[in-house]
Design a protein around this motif. Structure first.
Motif, PDB file in Angstrom:
ATOM      1  N   HIS A  37     -40.204  -3.502  90.784  1.00 40.87           N
ATOM      2  CA  HIS A  37     -39.677  -4.226  89.633  1.00 40.87           C
ATOM      3  C   HIS A  37     -39.940  -5.712  89.852  1.00 40.87           C
ATOM      4  CE1 HIS A  37     -37.059  -5.143  86.256  1.00 40.87           C
ATOM      5  NE2 HIS A  37     -36.538  -6.097  86.994  1.00 40.87           N
ATOM      6  N   GLU A  38     -40.436  -6.371  88.831  1.00 36.42           N
ATOM      7  CA  GLU A  38     -40.729  -7.796  88.899  1.00 36.42           C
ATOM      8  C   GLU A  38     -39.519  -8.579  88.402  1.00 36.42           C
ATOM      9  OE1 GLU A  38     -43.938 -10.829  86.866  1.00 36.42           O
ATOM     10  OE2 GLU A  38     -44.470  -8.729  87.116  1.00 36.42           O
ATOM     11  N   ALA A  39     -39.030  -9.524  89.215  1.00 39.52           N
ATOM     12  CA  ALA A  39     -37.869 -10.332  88.835  1.00 39.52           C
ATOM     13  C   ALA A  39     -38.216 -11.807  88.962  1.00 39.52           C
ATOM     14  CB  ALA A  39     -36.682  -9.996  89.731  1.00 39.52           C
ATOM     15  N   GLU A  40     -37.840 -12.571  87.963  1.00 35.17           N
ATOM     16  CA  GLU A  40     -38.008 -14.026  87.992  1.00 35.17           C
ATOM     17  C   GLU A  40     -36.708 -14.623  88.505  1.00 35.17           C
ATOM     18  OE1 GLU A  40     -40.767 -15.816  87.202  1.00 35.17           O
ATOM     19  OE2 GLU A  40     -41.844 -13.942  86.830  1.00 35.17           O
ATOM     20  N   ILE A  41     -36.788 -15.350  89.637  1.00 38.51           N
ATOM     21  CA  ILE A  41     -35.591 -15.981  90.185  1.00 38.51           C
ATOM     22  C   ILE A  41     -35.852 -17.453  90.439  1.00 38.51           C
ATOM     23  CG2 ILE A  41     -34.846 -13.821  91.250  1.00 38.51           C
ATOM     24  CD1 ILE A  41     -35.591 -15.086  93.966  1.00 38.51           C
ATOM     25  N   ASN A  42     -34.779 -18.212  90.636  1.00 38.36           N
ATOM     26  CA  ASN A  42     -34.878 -19.617  91.009  1.00 38.36           C
ATOM     27  C   ASN A  42     -34.279 -19.774  92.395  1.00 38.36           C
ATOM     28  OD1 ASN A  42     -35.782 -19.913  88.445  1.00 38.36           O
ATOM     29  ND2 ASN A  42     -34.383 -21.536  87.877  1.00 38.36           N
ATOM     30  N   CYS A  43     -34.907 -20.570  93.228  1.00 40.28           N
ATOM     31  CA  CYS A  43     -34.423 -20.812  94.575  1.00 40.28           C
ATOM     32  C   CYS A  43     -33.053 -21.490  94.498  1.00 40.28           C
ATOM     33  CB  CYS A  43     -35.407 -21.698  95.329  1.00 40.28           C
ATOM     34  SG  CYS A  43     -34.815 -22.201  96.956  1.00 40.28           S
ATOM     35  N   GLN A  68     -36.775 -22.071 102.610  1.00 37.23           N
ATOM     36  CA  GLN A  68     -35.410 -21.728 102.993  1.00 37.23           C
ATOM     37  C   GLN A  68     -35.176 -20.236 102.779  1.00 37.23           C
ATOM     38  OE1 GLN A  68     -32.976 -23.651 104.341  1.00 37.23           O
ATOM     39  NE2 GLN A  68     -34.447 -25.328 104.470  1.00 37.23           N
ATOM     40  N   PRO A  69     -34.324 -19.611 103.594  1.00 37.23           N
ATOM     41  CA  PRO A  69     -34.043 -18.181 103.435  1.00 37.23           C
ATOM     42  C   PRO A  69     -33.120 -17.928 102.247  1.00 37.23           C
ATOM     43  CG  PRO A  69     -32.769 -19.067 105.252  1.00 37.23           C
ATOM     44  CD  PRO A  69     -33.662 -20.176 104.767  1.00 37.23           C
ATOM     45  N   ILE A  70     -33.488 -16.962 101.424  1.00 39.80           N
ATOM     46  CA  ILE A  70     -32.723 -16.612 100.226  1.00 39.80           C
ATOM     47  C   ILE A  70     -32.268 -15.164 100.376  1.00 39.80           C
ATOM     48  CG2 ILE A  70     -32.779 -16.358  97.713  1.00 39.80           C
ATOM     49  CD1 ILE A  70     -35.222 -18.275  97.764  1.00 39.80           C
ATOM     50  N   GLN A  71     -30.980 -14.930 100.181  1.00 42.93           N
ATOM     51  CA  GLN A  71     -30.467 -13.567 100.159  1.00 42.93           C
ATOM     52  C   GLN A  71     -30.721 -12.980  98.779  1.00 42.93           C
ATOM     53  OE1 GLN A  71     -26.609 -12.516 101.856  1.00 42.93           O
ATOM     54  NE2 GLN A  71     -26.311 -14.719 102.204  1.00 42.93           N
ATOM     55  N   VAL A  72     -31.258 -11.796  98.736  1.00 43.99           N
ATOM     56  CA  VAL A  72     -31.495 -11.104  97.466  1.00 43.99           C
ATOM     57  C   VAL A  72     -30.814  -9.736  97.565  1.00 43.99           C
ATOM     58  CG1 VAL A  72     -33.210 -10.183  95.873  1.00 43.99           C
ATOM     59  CG2 VAL A  72     -33.709 -12.261  97.170  1.00 43.99           C
ATOM     60  N   ARG A  73     -29.798  -9.530  96.735  1.00 42.85           N
ATOM     61  CA  ARG A  73     -29.117  -8.235  96.706  1.00 42.85           C
ATOM     62  C   ARG A  73     -29.475  -7.542  95.406  1.00 42.85           C
ATOM     63  NH1 ARG A  73     -22.760  -7.805  96.473  1.00 42.85           N
ATOM     64  NH2 ARG A  73     -23.207  -7.776  94.260  1.00 42.85           N
ATOM     65  N   GLN A  74     -30.019  -6.357  95.527  1.00 46.93           N
ATOM     66  CA  GLN A  74     -30.380  -5.573  94.350  1.00 46.93           C
ATOM     67  C   GLN A  74     -29.430  -4.390  94.245  1.00 46.93           C
ATOM     68  OE1 GLN A  74     -34.453  -4.679  95.404  1.00 46.93           O
ATOM     69  NE2 GLN A  74     -33.923  -2.636  96.119  1.00 46.93           N
ATOM     70  N   GLN A  75     -28.927  -4.166  93.031  1.00 51.09           N
ATOM     71  CA  GLN A  75     -28.082  -3.007  92.782  1.00 51.09           C
ATOM     72  C   GLN A  75     -28.875  -2.034  91.937  1.00 51.09           C
ATOM     73  OE1 GLN A  75     -26.464  -6.023  91.260  1.00 51.09           O
ATOM     74  NE2 GLN A  75     -25.798  -6.689  93.266  1.00 51.09           N
ATOM     75  N   VAL A  76     -29.042  -0.825  92.463  1.00 52.26           N
ATOM     76  CA  VAL A  76     -29.837   0.199  91.802  1.00 52.26           C
ATOM     77  C   VAL A  76     -28.936   1.395  91.506  1.00 52.26           C
ATOM     78  CG1 VAL A  76     -31.832   1.738  92.031  1.00 52.26           C
ATOM     79  CG2 VAL A  76     -31.913  -0.567  92.993  1.00 52.26           C
ATOM     80  N   ASP A  77     -29.029   1.902  90.273  1.00 54.35           N
ATOM     81  CA  ASP A  77     -28.258   3.081  89.883  1.00 54.35           C
ATOM     82  C   ASP A  77     -28.731   4.282  90.690  1.00 54.35           C
ATOM     83  OD1 ASP A  77     -28.065   5.610  87.868  1.00 54.35           O
ATOM     84  OD2 ASP A  77     -26.382   4.221  87.565  1.00 54.35           O
ATOM     85  N   LEU A  78     -27.784   4.986  91.308  1.00 54.93           N
ATOM     86  CA  LEU A  78     -28.140   6.126  92.162  1.00 54.93           C
ATOM     87  C   LEU A  78     -28.754   7.282  91.391  1.00 54.93           C
ATOM     88  CD1 LEU A  78     -25.033   6.222  94.518  1.00 54.93           C
ATOM     89  CD2 LEU A  78     -27.333   5.432  95.053  1.00 54.93           C
ATOM     90  N   VAL A 106     -29.388  -8.167  90.014  1.00 56.71           N
ATOM     91  CA  VAL A 106     -29.934  -8.876  91.162  1.00 56.71           C
ATOM     92  C   VAL A 106     -29.067 -10.106  91.378  1.00 56.71           C
ATOM     93  CG1 VAL A 106     -31.910 -10.150  92.085  1.00 56.71           C
ATOM     94  CG2 VAL A 106     -32.295  -8.134  90.683  1.00 56.71           C
ATOM     95  N   ASP A 107     -28.572 -10.268  92.594  1.00 59.08           N
ATOM     96  CA  ASP A 107     -27.809 -11.454  92.971  1.00 59.08           C
ATOM     97  C   ASP A 107     -28.607 -12.207  94.016  1.00 59.08           C
ATOM     98  OD1 ASP A 107     -25.571 -10.765  91.377  1.00 59.08           O
ATOM     99  OD2 ASP A 107     -24.864  -9.410  92.953  1.00 59.08           O
TER     100      ASP A 107
END
Length: 121
Positions: A59-65, A94-104, A112-113
């Motif tokens: 999945h492609e996600a656009e995020i900002n640092c 810089q290290p970025i935490q990326v948490r993805q929540q996926v429906d089981l 995405v957080d």
């Protein structure tokens, strides 16, 4: 003691110009690739049944640092399920935490957080 620098290309068995070298390489390839398939291990993973086929797990996600606010594209592997990953910003590193929540059940991305390295997600 032997002086290798004084040897000429002919005495060392090396061709003296590019055309001869190209011909030697082509001859070697013809001799050593005869009967070999033009396929390499894993090639079937890249072949697709239809035109424009894509991997549904990516999945492609656009995020900002969260540090420098630079926008960039991130590819999430939904096949992992819900996960927490660390990626580096393309600009400030810089290290970025990326948490993805996926429906089981459906395997679809629910959210995405993102946060800084020391944030609690």
């Amino acid at each position: 003691m032997r002086d290798d620098a004084s040897e000429s290309p002919e005495s060392a068995g090396l061709p003296e110009d590019d055309e001869m070298l190209d011909a030697a390489v082509e001859q070697w390839l013809a001799e050593h690739s005869a009967g070999q398939p033009d396929e390499w291990p894993g090639h079937e993973l890249l072949e697709s049944e239809g035109e424009g086929a894509t991997n549904d797990a990516l999945h492609e996600a656009e995020i900002n640092c969260p540090y420098c606010d630079t926008p960039f594209t991130l590819f999430l592997d939904l096949g992992e399920g819900s996960a927490l990953n660390i990626v580096d910003c393309e600009r400030c590193c810089q290290p970025i935490q990326v948490r993805q929540q996926v429906d089981l059940v459906s395997g679809e991305l629910n959210g995405v957080d993102i946060g800084q390295d020391d944030d609690v997600l």
